[in-house]
Design a protein around this motif. Structure first.
Motif, PDB file in Angstrom:
ATOM      1  N   UNK A  55      10.063   9.774   1.599  1.00  0.00           N
ATOM      2  CA  UNK A  55       9.056  10.534   0.853  1.00  0.00           C
ATOM      3  C   UNK A  55       8.776  11.858   1.573  1.00  0.00           C
ATOM      4  N   UNK A  56       8.908  12.986   0.840  1.00  0.00           N
ATOM      5  CA  UNK A  56       8.748  14.296   1.506  1.00  0.00           C
ATOM      6  C   UNK A  56       7.283  14.636   1.815  1.00  0.00           C
ATOM      7  N   UNK A  57       6.815  14.181   2.953  1.00  0.00           N
ATOM      8  CA  UNK A  57       5.451  14.502   3.408  1.00  0.00           C
ATOM      9  C   UNK A  57       5.584  15.364   4.649  1.00  0.00           C
ATOM     10  N   UNK A  58       4.839  16.494   4.672  1.00  0.00           N
ATOM     11  CA  UNK A  58       4.959  17.401   5.816  1.00  0.00           C
ATOM     12  C   UNK A  58       4.252  16.839   7.040  1.00  0.00           C
ATOM     13  N   UNK A  59       3.011  16.369   6.835  1.00  0.00           N
ATOM     14  CA  UNK A  59       2.263  15.813   7.968  1.00  0.00           C
ATOM     15  C   UNK A  59       1.132  14.935   7.442  1.00  0.00           C
ATOM     16  N   UNK A  60       0.521  14.176   8.362  1.00  0.00           N
ATOM     17  CA  UNK A  60      -0.553  13.246   8.005  1.00  0.00           C
ATOM     18  C   UNK A  60      -1.817  13.593   8.771  1.00  0.00           C
ATOM     19  N   UNK A  61      -2.952  13.328   8.137  1.00  0.00           N
ATOM     20  CA  UNK A  61      -4.231  13.453   8.828  1.00  0.00           C
ATOM     21  C   UNK A  61      -4.927  12.096   8.765  1.00  0.00           C
ATOM     22  N   UNK A  62      -5.268  11.550   9.945  1.00  0.00           N
ATOM     23  CA  UNK A  62      -6.001  10.280  10.021  1.00  0.00           C
ATOM     24  C   UNK A  62      -7.473  10.620  10.197  1.00  0.00           C
TER      25      UNK A  62
ATOM     26  N   UNK B   2      -3.587   1.300   5.958  1.00  0.00           N
ATOM     27  CA  UNK B   2      -3.241   2.212   4.882  1.00  0.00           C
ATOM     28  C   UNK B   2      -2.402   3.387   5.409  1.00  0.00           C
ATOM     29  N   UNK B   3      -2.809   3.941   6.548  1.00  0.00           N
ATOM     30  CA  UNK B   3      -2.027   5.037   7.129  1.00  0.00           C
ATOM     31  C   UNK B   3      -0.638   4.541   7.520  1.00  0.00           C
ATOM     32  N   UNK B   4      -0.574   3.351   8.087  1.00  0.00           N
ATOM     33  CA  UNK B   4       0.715   2.801   8.496  1.00  0.00           C
ATOM     34  C   UNK B   4       1.657   2.705   7.284  1.00  0.00           C
ATOM     35  N   UNK B   5       1.114   2.275   6.142  1.00  0.00           N
ATOM     36  CA  UNK B   5       1.919   2.191   4.918  1.00  0.00           C
ATOM     37  C   UNK B   5       2.400   3.581   4.502  1.00  0.00           C
ATOM     38  N   UNK B   6       1.557   4.588   4.676  1.00  0.00           N
ATOM     39  CA  UNK B   6       1.944   5.962   4.328  1.00  0.00           C
ATOM     40  C   UNK B   6       3.076   6.449   5.239  1.00  0.00           C
ATOM     41  N   UNK B   7       3.014   6.088   6.511  1.00  0.00           N
ATOM     42  CA  UNK B   7       4.059   6.497   7.458  1.00  0.00           C
ATOM     43  C   UNK B   7       5.384   5.820   7.098  1.00  0.00           C
ATOM     44  N   UNK B   8       5.299   4.569   6.648  1.00  0.00           N
ATOM     45  CA  UNK B   8       6.501   3.853   6.232  1.00  0.00           C
ATOM     46  C   UNK B   8       7.102   4.528   4.989  1.00  0.00           C
ATOM     47  N   UNK B   9       6.224   4.984   4.071  1.00  0.00           N
ATOM     48  CA  UNK B   9       6.720   5.697   2.884  1.00  0.00           C
ATOM     49  C   UNK B   9       7.528   6.931   3.304  1.00  0.00           C
ATOM     50  N   UNK B  10       7.045   7.635   4.308  1.00  0.00           N
ATOM     51  CA  UNK B  10       7.793   8.814   4.784  1.00  0.00           C
ATOM     52  C   UNK B  10       9.163   8.402   5.339  1.00  0.00           C
ATOM     53  N   UNK B  11       9.184   7.290   6.080  1.00  0.00           N
ATOM     54  CA  UNK B  11      10.468   6.795   6.604  1.00  0.00           C
ATOM     55  C   UNK B  11      11.422   6.415   5.473  1.00  0.00           C
ATOM     56  N   UNK B  12      10.841   6.080   4.322  1.00  0.00           N
ATOM     57  CA  UNK B  12      11.687   5.746   3.167  1.00  0.00           C
ATOM     58  C   UNK B  12      12.153   7.013   2.452  1.00  0.00           C
TER      59      UNK B  12
ATOM     60  N   UNK C 100       0.824  -1.205   0.000  1.00  0.00           N
ATOM     61  CA  UNK C 100       0.000   0.000   0.000  1.00  0.00           C
ATOM     62  C   UNK C 100       0.860   1.259   0.000  1.00  0.00           C
ATOM     63  N   UNK C 101       2.124   1.146   0.354  1.00  0.00           N
ATOM     64  CA  UNK C 101       2.945   2.365   0.323  1.00  0.00           C
ATOM     65  C   UNK C 101       3.247   2.804  -1.110  1.00  0.00           C
ATOM     66  N   UNK C 102       3.064   1.918  -2.101  1.00  0.00           N
ATOM     67  CA  UNK C 102       3.237   2.333  -3.512  1.00  0.00           C
ATOM     68  C   UNK C 102       2.371   3.562  -3.827  1.00  0.00           C
ATOM     69  N   UNK C 103       1.154   3.569  -3.280  1.00  0.00           N
ATOM     70  CA  UNK C 103       0.215   4.669  -3.565  1.00  0.00           C
ATOM     71  C   UNK C 103       0.817   6.032  -3.294  1.00  0.00           C
ATOM     72  N   UNK C 104       1.551   6.103  -2.181  1.00  0.00           N
ATOM     73  CA  UNK C 104       1.960   7.421  -1.689  1.00  0.00           C
ATOM     74  C   UNK C 104       3.090   8.001  -2.537  1.00  0.00           C
ATOM     75  N   UNK C 105       3.964   7.117  -3.019  1.00  0.00           N
ATOM     76  CA  UNK C 105       5.016   7.582  -3.917  1.00  0.00           C
ATOM     77  C   UNK C 105       4.399   8.066  -5.242  1.00  0.00           C
TER      78      UNK C 105
ATOM     79  N   UNK D  50       1.161  13.247  13.016  1.00  0.00           N
ATOM     80  CA  UNK D  50      -0.206  12.852  12.668  1.00  0.00           C
ATOM     81  C   UNK D  50      -1.208  13.651  13.481  1.00  0.00           C
ATOM     82  N   UNK D  51      -2.214  14.216  12.782  1.00  0.00           N
ATOM     83  CA  UNK D  51      -3.350  14.756  13.508  1.00  0.00           C
ATOM     84  C   UNK D  51      -4.577  13.970  13.083  1.00  0.00           C
ATOM     85  N   UNK D  52      -5.656  14.091  13.849  1.00  0.00           N
ATOM     86  CA  UNK D  52      -6.827  13.268  13.572  1.00  0.00           C
ATOM     87  C   UNK D  52      -8.059  14.113  13.346  1.00  0.00           C
TER      88      UNK D  52
END
Ligand SMILES: *Cc1c(COP(=O)(O)O)cnc(C)c1O
Length: 435
Positions: free
Chosen positions: A269-276, A257-267, A226-231, A332-334
């Motif tokens: 990927x320049x993401x400023x922040x996440x909203x769950x 899905x969010x967990x996969x997005x967080x992993x993408x950032x660790x790889x 699922x982290x493919x999506x974010x790239x 992450x904010x919710x």
């Protein structure tokens, strides 16, 4: 790559073991031992690459040590036989449409990838015994998994669903397939189905004889792809000139899905922040506000794929941040959205911007609309096609929703299912006849 258990009391596993077992011996969730960072050059040119090219690079980094390159690329290419386009909605919000797969849900990618990876390991293994996949479903997971595994050699899928409690479209998506897919129509509710599956996994007389596995998002082979999506989403936002301060918003239930997005950032990927984004089942939102995590039974909402009271992947998210609430809330904010607000959001987004949201995407839109800092833009995951929630969307937006041909085709198939009581003895008897 080795995988460790979030409970920390099980031995490290290789990819094959993590995929075939699903859950570690100590009931913890597997996580990759290290998260590889992709080179700066990849991010500099990502906007020139196709979805498949991007996904192959990401897959090489995650799975390249464990699956031969040619085989891995074939698995990725077969999995991604459809695109996930970004559709601009407002000037700062782009909808990443994750629903163009065979069952029109984002779970198609994880299910298809896992099916092919499992097929690869079964073919390569010496005993070549059939792997039996058990899935309990309230609708969407069963259809994605059944369609993802359809025709995969060496794998038999058994879908347990509550009689009379899934929509006719969903039921058609897993009862009309045949081949290696069997649907079990359980005289009970979703929790009964889940309890039957759990009992089977804990029954050593079965697990010693049969190769049993589960295909929900606890499985790394469903979670990680699922982290493919974010790239790919980032690449498209970059093309639109909207990737400078990118916010990623994920409508969440089990938080895979969010967990996969967080992993993408660790790889990298320049993401400023996440909203769950949550519906009324908002234990994670509460955790973000208060720092205390208190699971509770789920309640039914219009966004039913997010009706989860104790998200299984929360453990992985806590683990990624060393359970540090300050670090988690820095990233992450919710948000929480009521059924009433889901309806008004679908209506308003349609009338103002001409974009038709489904109830899950509506939670996401509500979570970010008018809530951005200057300069920010949002990659909003739209997790299901609005036609899957036709009645709700039509009544909220006041427009007709066309059923895509792919979905209509399922409705013409012949329903086949095995009736089953909610009594474990019956399910055990069924499983005893399998090889
Ligand atoms: C499964 C699902 C979700 C929730 O995804 P998680 O990974 O469980 O958080 C959201 N929307 C739709 C349409 C889904 O099918």
């Amino acid at each position: 790559m080795k995988y460790y258990s979030t409970n920390g009391k099980a031995p490290l596993a290789d990819l094959e073991k993590a995929v075939v077992r699903g859950l570690a011996e100590d009931r913890g969730l597997y996580m990759p031992e290290r998260i590889p960072v992709l080179p700066a050059d990849f991010y500099a040119h990502i906007q020139t690459l196709t979805f498949q090219e991007i996904a192959c690079t990401v897959a090489d980094a995650l799975f390249g040590e464990d699956v031969p390159e040619q085989e891995l690329h074939r698995i990725v290419e077969e999995t991604l036989s459809f695109d996930c386009p970004v559709v601009p909605v407002t000037r700062s919000i782009g909808a990443l449409e994750l629903f163009h797969g065979p069952t029109l849900a984002f779970k198609d990618v994880g299910a298809r990838f896992m099916a092919r990876l499992l097929g690869h390991f079964t073919r390569a293994s010496l005993d070549r015994r059939t792997v039996h996949v058990l899935v309990a479903t309230s609708g969407d997971t069963g259809s994605a998994v059944a369609n993802g595994f359809l025709g995969v050699e060496g794998v038999q899928v058994h879908v347990l669903y509550p009689k009379g409690k899934v929509s006719p479209i969903q039921e058609a998506q897993f009862t009309t397939l045949g081949q290696n897919i069997t649907a079990l129509e359980v005289d009970g509710c979703f929790d009964d189905c889940q309890a039957l599956v759990k009992s089977a996994f804990m029954d050593s007389s079965l697990t010693e004889r049969l190769r049993l596995t589960s295909a929900n998002s606890i499985n790394v082979a469903r979670l990680l792809p699922q982290c493919f999506y974010y790239f790919h989403g980032y690449a498209q936002m970059k093309r639109l000139g909207l990737a400078g301060q990118l916010v990623v918003c994920v409508p969440s239930g089990n938080f895979g899905n969010l967990c996969a997005a967080l992993i993408a950032k660790r790889m990298g990927l320049p993401v400023k922040r996440f909203v769950a984004a949550n519906n009324a089942n908002d234990v994670f939102f509460e955790y973000l506000q208060t720092g205390s995590y208190a699971p509770r039974p789920s309640i039914p909402t219009l966004a039913n794929a997010m009706d989860v009271g104790d998200p299984s992947n929360a453990a992985r998210i806590f683990d990624l941040y060393g359970s540090d609430w300050e670090r988690i809330t820095a990233d992450i904010s919710g948000a929480t959205t009521s059924d009433e607000k889901i309806r008004s959001t679908i209506r308003e987004c349609r009338s103002r911007y001409g974009y038709l949201l489904d109830p899950h995407g509506a939670c996401g839109f509500d979570a970010v609309y008018h809530k951005l800092a200057p300069g920010e833009s949002v990659l909003l995951c739209e997790t299901a096609h609005p036609a899957k929630f036709k009645d709700i969307v039509e009544s909220a937006a006041g427009v007709e929703v066309e059923i895509p041909e792919r979905l209509a085709a399922f409705m013409r198939g012949r329903k086949q299912s095995v009736p089953m009581s909610a009594d474990y003895a019956d399910f055990k008897e069924y499983l005893s006849e399998l090889q």
